[in-house]
Enzyme design. Structure first.
Site, mmCIF file in Angstrom:
data_model
loop_
_atom_site.group_PDB
_atom_site.id
_atom_site.type_symbol
_atom_site.label_atom_id
_atom_site.label_comp_id
_atom_site.label_asym_id
_atom_site.label_seq_id
_atom_site.Cartn_x
_atom_site.Cartn_y
_atom_site.Cartn_z
ATOM 1 C CB CYS A 35 -40.239 -13.839 16.006
ATOM 2 S SG CYS A 35 -40.236 -12.159 15.380
ATOM 3 C CG ASP A 37 -37.378 -10.588 16.741
ATOM 4 O OD1 ASP A 37 -37.294 -11.098 17.873
ATOM 5 O OD2 ASP A 37 -36.801 -11.041 15.757
ATOM 6 C CB CYS A 60 -33.580 -12.595 14.458
ATOM 7 S SG CYS A 60 -34.226 -11.858 12.961
ATOM 8 C CB CYS A 104 -36.369 -10.246 9.589
ATOM 9 S SG CYS A 104 -36.452 -11.950 10.143
HETATM 10 FE FE1 FES Z 1 -38.540 -12.061 14.056
HETATM 11 FE FE2 FES Z 1 -36.442 -11.950 12.548
HETATM 12 S S1 FES Z 1 -37.170 -13.678 13.614
HETATM 13 S S2 FES Z 1 -37.810 -10.355 12.993
#
Ligand code: FES
Length: 136
Positions: A35, A37, A60, A104
């Site tokens: 993702c 992040d 997110c 996450c």
């Molecule tokens: Fe990647 Fe939440 S979508 S940490």
């Protein structure tokens, strides 16, 4: 039923312990390749107690809520307790996360672990708690 619990929404809207600790003695940064992040944790540890903890998360809402809750769970705790923090405990403290958002909370667990490992590297203590022999 709402997708996110009240607690997730609260920690997402008003994240606790956001920021940087300038004189941190444990810093960890982790990311999720899928993702994209990124989470960075700063720890200030004195006498084996986590005196202060702050985070920066580029990610997110669940990642922000997870980092916020994780910092609350370890603040004021001994290093050994923080080492045992699991993503499951973070998700439970948030009254749950949707299945596809569990990763996450994993990021929060990994960020804290990485900051604790950094602290132990700096203090010359291995993760098993054994003191390293100084380099000759
Ligand atoms: Fe990647 Fe939440 S979508 S940490």
């Amino acid at each position: 039923m709402a997708l996110y619990s009240e607690k997730v929404m609260d920690h997402f809207r008003n994240p606790r312990n956001v920021g940087v600790i300038e004189d941190a003695n444990g810093i960890g940064e982790v990311g999720n390749a899928k993702c994209g992040d990124i989470m960075k944790m700063y720890l200030k540890i004195e006498d084996d107690i986590i005196q202060d903890v702050k985070f920066e998360t580029f990610g997110c809402g669940s990642a922000i809520a997870s980092s916020s809750m994780a910092t609350e769970l370890i603040k004021g705790k001994p290093v050994a307790d923080a080492m045992k923090l699991t993503n499951k405990a973070v998700a439970e403290a948030l009254d749950g996360l949707p299945d596809y958002k569990m990763h996450c909370s994993v990021l929060a667990e990994e960020a804290i672990r990485s900051a604790l490992e950094d602290y132990r590297r700096r203090t010359g203590e291995s993760c098993s708690g054994v003191q390293k022999t100084p380099e000759a």
